[in-house]
Design a protein around this motif. Structure first.
Motif, mmCIF file in Angstrom:
data_model
loop_
_atom_site.group_PDB
_atom_site.id
_atom_site.type_symbol
_atom_site.label_atom_id
_atom_site.label_comp_id
_atom_site.label_asym_id
_atom_site.label_seq_id
_atom_site.Cartn_x
_atom_site.Cartn_y
_atom_site.Cartn_z
ATOM 1 N N VAL A 83 17.668 45.116 52.329
ATOM 2 C CA VAL A 83 18.460 44.208 52.920
ATOM 3 C C VAL A 83 19.786 44.291 52.694
ATOM 4 C CG1 VAL A 83 18.704 41.591 52.975
ATOM 5 C CG2 VAL A 83 16.429 42.426 52.554
ATOM 6 N N LEU A 84 20.770 44.287 53.638
ATOM 7 C CA LEU A 84 22.211 44.330 53.505
ATOM 8 C C LEU A 84 22.421 43.092 52.840
ATOM 9 C CD1 LEU A 84 24.719 46.211 53.661
ATOM 10 C CD2 LEU A 84 25.031 45.135 56.086
ATOM 11 N N GLU A 85 23.079 43.138 51.650
ATOM 12 C CA GLU A 85 23.746 41.868 51.059
ATOM 13 C C GLU A 85 25.168 42.220 50.771
ATOM 14 O OE1 GLU A 85 21.896 41.407 47.115
ATOM 15 O OE2 GLU A 85 20.195 40.880 48.095
ATOM 16 N N VAL A 86 25.976 41.284 51.386
ATOM 17 C CA VAL A 86 27.203 41.224 51.507
ATOM 18 C C VAL A 86 27.929 40.314 50.730
ATOM 19 C CG1 VAL A 86 29.287 41.540 53.254
ATOM 20 C CG2 VAL A 86 27.138 42.240 53.830
ATOM 21 N N ASP A 87 28.818 40.404 49.638
ATOM 22 C CA ASP A 87 29.122 39.597 48.812
ATOM 23 C C ASP A 87 30.624 39.351 49.158
ATOM 24 O OD1 ASP A 87 30.038 37.860 46.949
ATOM 25 O OD2 ASP A 87 29.219 38.812 45.232
ATOM 26 N N LEU A 88 31.002 38.076 49.751
ATOM 27 C CA LEU A 88 32.160 37.850 50.248
ATOM 28 C C LEU A 88 33.185 37.075 49.260
ATOM 29 C CD1 LEU A 88 31.201 36.566 54.029
ATOM 30 C CD2 LEU A 88 32.110 38.745 53.334
ATOM 31 N N HIS A 89 32.803 37.234 48.080
ATOM 32 C CA HIS A 89 33.723 36.614 47.022
ATOM 33 C C HIS A 89 35.002 37.461 46.928
ATOM 34 C CE1 HIS A 89 30.059 34.317 45.419
ATOM 35 N NE2 HIS A 89 31.084 33.330 45.248
ATOM 36 N N ILE A 90 35.986 37.060 46.918
ATOM 37 C CA ILE A 90 37.578 37.704 47.085
ATOM 38 C C ILE A 90 37.367 38.723 45.959
ATOM 39 C CG2 ILE A 90 38.985 36.200 45.786
ATOM 40 C CD1 ILE A 90 40.124 38.209 49.001
ATOM 41 N N GLU A 91 36.872 38.280 44.826
ATOM 42 C CA GLU A 91 36.907 39.363 43.307
ATOM 43 C C GLU A 91 36.024 40.602 43.693
ATOM 44 O OE1 GLU A 91 35.369 36.123 43.047
ATOM 45 O OE2 GLU A 91 37.386 35.168 42.839
ATOM 46 N N LYS A 92 35.199 40.514 44.756
ATOM 47 C CA LYS A 92 34.173 41.741 45.037
ATOM 48 C C LYS A 92 35.057 42.486 46.020
ATOM 49 C CE LYS A 92 30.845 40.275 42.428
ATOM 50 N NZ LYS A 92 30.368 41.121 41.379
ATOM 51 N N LEU A 93 35.824 41.912 46.686
ATOM 52 C CA LEU A 93 36.585 42.571 47.949
ATOM 53 C C LEU A 93 37.813 43.482 47.726
ATOM 54 C CD1 LEU A 93 35.990 39.936 50.609
ATOM 55 C CD2 LEU A 93 34.517 42.030 50.084
ATOM 56 N N VAL A 94 38.647 42.880 46.737
ATOM 57 C CA VAL A 94 39.970 43.562 46.163
ATOM 58 C C VAL A 94 39.950 43.529 45.060
ATOM 59 C CG1 VAL A 94 41.180 42.791 48.507
ATOM 60 C CG2 VAL A 94 40.972 41.303 46.531
ATOM 61 N N PRO A 95 40.911 44.552 44.421
ATOM 62 C CA PRO A 95 40.868 44.755 42.710
ATOM 63 C C PRO A 95 41.584 43.311 42.146
ATOM 64 C CG PRO A 95 41.843 46.445 43.925
ATOM 65 C CD PRO A 95 41.500 45.822 45.150
ATOM 66 N N SER A 96 42.569 42.924 43.154
ATOM 67 C CA SER A 96 43.404 41.882 42.568
ATOM 68 C C SER A 96 43.786 41.086 43.983
ATOM 69 C CB SER A 96 44.757 42.288 42.071
ATOM 70 O OG SER A 96 45.613 41.303 41.710
ATOM 71 N N LYS A 97 43.784 39.615 43.559
ATOM 72 C CA LYS A 97 44.187 38.874 44.876
ATOM 73 C C LYS A 97 45.622 38.211 44.713
ATOM 74 C CE LYS A 97 42.315 34.576 42.951
ATOM 75 N NZ LYS A 97 41.493 33.526 43.261
ATOM 76 N N ARG A 98 46.307 38.930 43.946
ATOM 77 C CA ARG A 98 47.826 38.542 43.430
ATOM 78 C C ARG A 98 48.631 38.546 44.689
ATOM 79 N NH1 ARG A 98 50.151 41.328 38.347
ATOM 80 N NH2 ARG A 98 48.833 39.993 37.626
ATOM 81 N N GLY A 99 49.326 37.708 45.053
ATOM 82 C CA GLY A 99 50.326 37.806 46.356
ATOM 83 C C GLY A 99 49.619 37.354 47.644
ATOM 84 N N MET A 100 48.148 37.050 47.395
ATOM 85 C CA MET A 100 47.592 36.706 48.582
ATOM 86 C C MET A 100 47.413 35.058 48.728
ATOM 87 S SD MET A 100 44.542 39.160 48.879
ATOM 88 C CE MET A 100 43.997 38.703 50.612
ATOM 89 N N ASN A 101 47.595 34.355 49.655
ATOM 90 C CA ASN A 101 47.466 32.942 49.968
ATOM 91 C C ASN A 101 45.987 32.785 50.531
ATOM 92 O OD1 ASN A 101 47.589 33.248 52.705
ATOM 93 N ND2 ASN A 101 49.637 32.815 52.926
#
Length: 184
Positions: free
Chosen positions: A89-107
């Motif tokens: 089963v393909l599990e896709v975690d959409l939490h931003i912490e899992k997608l990018v190393p840092s969300k700094r500068g993102m609104n």
């Protein structure tokens, strides 16, 4: 204390026997195997077997019963049979912490856009590779990502979606099933 002729068993070892001699704080024991061993008084326990019980239970049987109670029993595991569909089963975690190393500068708009692009890309990947289902883990939060995900999934014809298994994912996941077209 102990007397010569008492039946004893060692506390930390699998040894039992009869007291042969006693000197100060040390007791010499002839084991059931015929060896002479010396123990401190605090390392032995007296085995009290009355004559009535002695006729029914031998010391070997008693020792075996004590050993069975003290040794942990091995647990057996029954393996569940699963169908081939449930293998992957393909599990896709959409939490931003899992997608990018840092969300700094993102609104919030940038974060939501990245999450939706990831969801769409993974959905297309699953369709292309004929996967039976995908689970999108979006979390509970305010429900914005879930609403956007529902809107995205609603634009596809050959799939159905629902909340994922509560016991495994909690409230924050959506399960997507692909309806395979049957060829005649």
């Amino acid at each position: 204390m102990f007397n010569i002729g008492d039946k004893v068993s060692a506390l930390d070892e699998d040894i039992s026997g009869v007291v042969v001699s006693i000197k100060n704080n040390e007791v010499e024991v002839e084991t059931t195997d015929g060896f002479l061993m010396t123990y401190f008084v605090k390392e032995l326990i007296k085995i009290n077997i009355t004559s009535e019980l002695n006729s029914f239970i031998s010391t070997d049987k008693l020792h075996k019963a004590i050993q069975e109670k003290t040794e942990p029993t091995k647990r057996s595991f029954v393996k569940e049979k699963k169908s081939r569909k449930d293998d992957f089963v393909l599990e896709v975690d959409l939490h931003i912490e899992k997608l990018v190393p840092s969300k700094r500068g993102m609104n919030n708009y940038d974060i939501l856009n990245l999450q939706m692009e990831t969801a769409k890309r993974q959905l297309e990947f699953a369709i292309k590779n004929k996967m039976p289902k995908v689970v999108f883990i979006h979390g509970v939060g305010e429900g914005v990502l879930k609403a956007e995900l529902d809107f995205l999934l609603g634009r596809y014809d050959n799939l159905k979606f629902q909340d994922a298994d509560y016991q495994k994912y909690g409230l924050g996941a959506t399960e997507v099933y692909f309806i395979q077209k049957k060829l005649l």
